[in-house]
Design an enzyme around this catalytic site. Sequence first.
Site, PDB file in Angstrom:
ATOM      1  N   SER A  61      -4.751   6.911  -4.536  1.00  0.00           N
ATOM      2  CA  SER A  61      -3.619   6.138  -4.041  1.00  0.00           C
ATOM      3  C   SER A  61      -3.013   5.293  -5.173  1.00  0.00           C
ATOM      4  CB  SER A  61      -4.063   5.297  -2.843  1.00  0.00           C
ATOM      5  OG  SER A  61      -2.961   4.738  -2.163  1.00  0.00           O
ATOM      6  N   HIS A  87      -5.914   9.621   4.507  1.00  0.00           N
ATOM      7  CA  HIS A  87      -5.928   8.842   3.260  1.00  0.00           C
ATOM      8  C   HIS A  87      -7.288   8.226   2.961  1.00  0.00           C
ATOM      9  CE1 HIS A  87      -3.320   7.180   0.133  1.00  0.00           C
ATOM     10  NE2 HIS A  87      -3.856   5.980   0.282  1.00  0.00           N
ATOM     11  N   ASP A 106      -2.069  12.481   6.092  1.00  0.00           N
ATOM     12  CA  ASP A 106      -2.026  11.150   5.483  1.00  0.00           C
ATOM     13  C   ASP A 106      -0.814  10.387   6.035  1.00  0.00           C
ATOM     14  OD1 ASP A 106      -1.635   8.973   3.655  1.00  0.00           O
ATOM     15  OD2 ASP A 106      -2.752  10.077   2.129  1.00  0.00           O
TER      16      ASP A 106
END
Length: 278
Positions: free
Chosen positions: A148, A256, A223
């Site tokens: 991320s 995620h 995600d």
Amino acid sequence: MDIELTAEHQAFEGTVRFYRHISRTCDAPMRFAVYLPPRTDAPLAALYFLAGLTCTEETFITKSGALPFAARYGLMLVAPDTSPRGTGIEGEDTDWDFGSGAGFYIDATREPWANHYRMYSYVVHELPELIAAHFPVDSTRRGIFGHSMGGHGALVCALKNPGLYRSVSAFAPIAAPTRCPWGKKAFSGYLGEDADWGAYDASDLVATANYGRPILIDQGLADPFLTEQLMPEVFEQACAAASQPLTLRRAPGYNHSYYFISTFIEDHIRHHAAALQS
């Protein structure tokens, strides 16, 4: 270059260690974790992992499932915290996506952040110097990956320093931060509206980076941040235009989380081992 050992644990015949030190780059205490695989006589390759928003130096070590594979392939893992903490800057702990836990792996130039929030220079320069001074590493064999915000950081560090990183990969990176809400908030706060944001945007950097080595990215298609924040297609298009080798794998059903990371972590460790041990 003193470091203080704060905790130690045996794992997979190697050792996890947590350290604290006073950073000259960030002018503040910083923390990092290392995993030392079962000892060999040869110096170790070092693989750096940059974590995402709200994470610490513990998150990747405890949640990713990377340790048995680092032990198998003989790689040292290094995981820094995601920002300085406790600097006394007003508003530092107000937002989860700016300030503490959200250093974005850039060097802030806007006050009051400029004296402390210098995570790019910390990751690229100071931390590897510490590792080289205190651990049996081969400094010419360095890789980097992240998740991320940390995936963004890993791509930027490698693309800006192709001679320092033999390998790079990312899980669900913020691939075009100048175009997404997280990136716009961080860059405007740390750099200011008039700064060159593209200097920390992998989708801009790849055009002139001449990195050349294969990049691996895994992205979950479930995600929740995929469309608004991550934008892997922008980086994919930029790599194609620059003839930069990229494997972008899209995984149906994955989100995620570190469940996603732990599913594909062996592939990433293997990707780095192939480059770092050749």
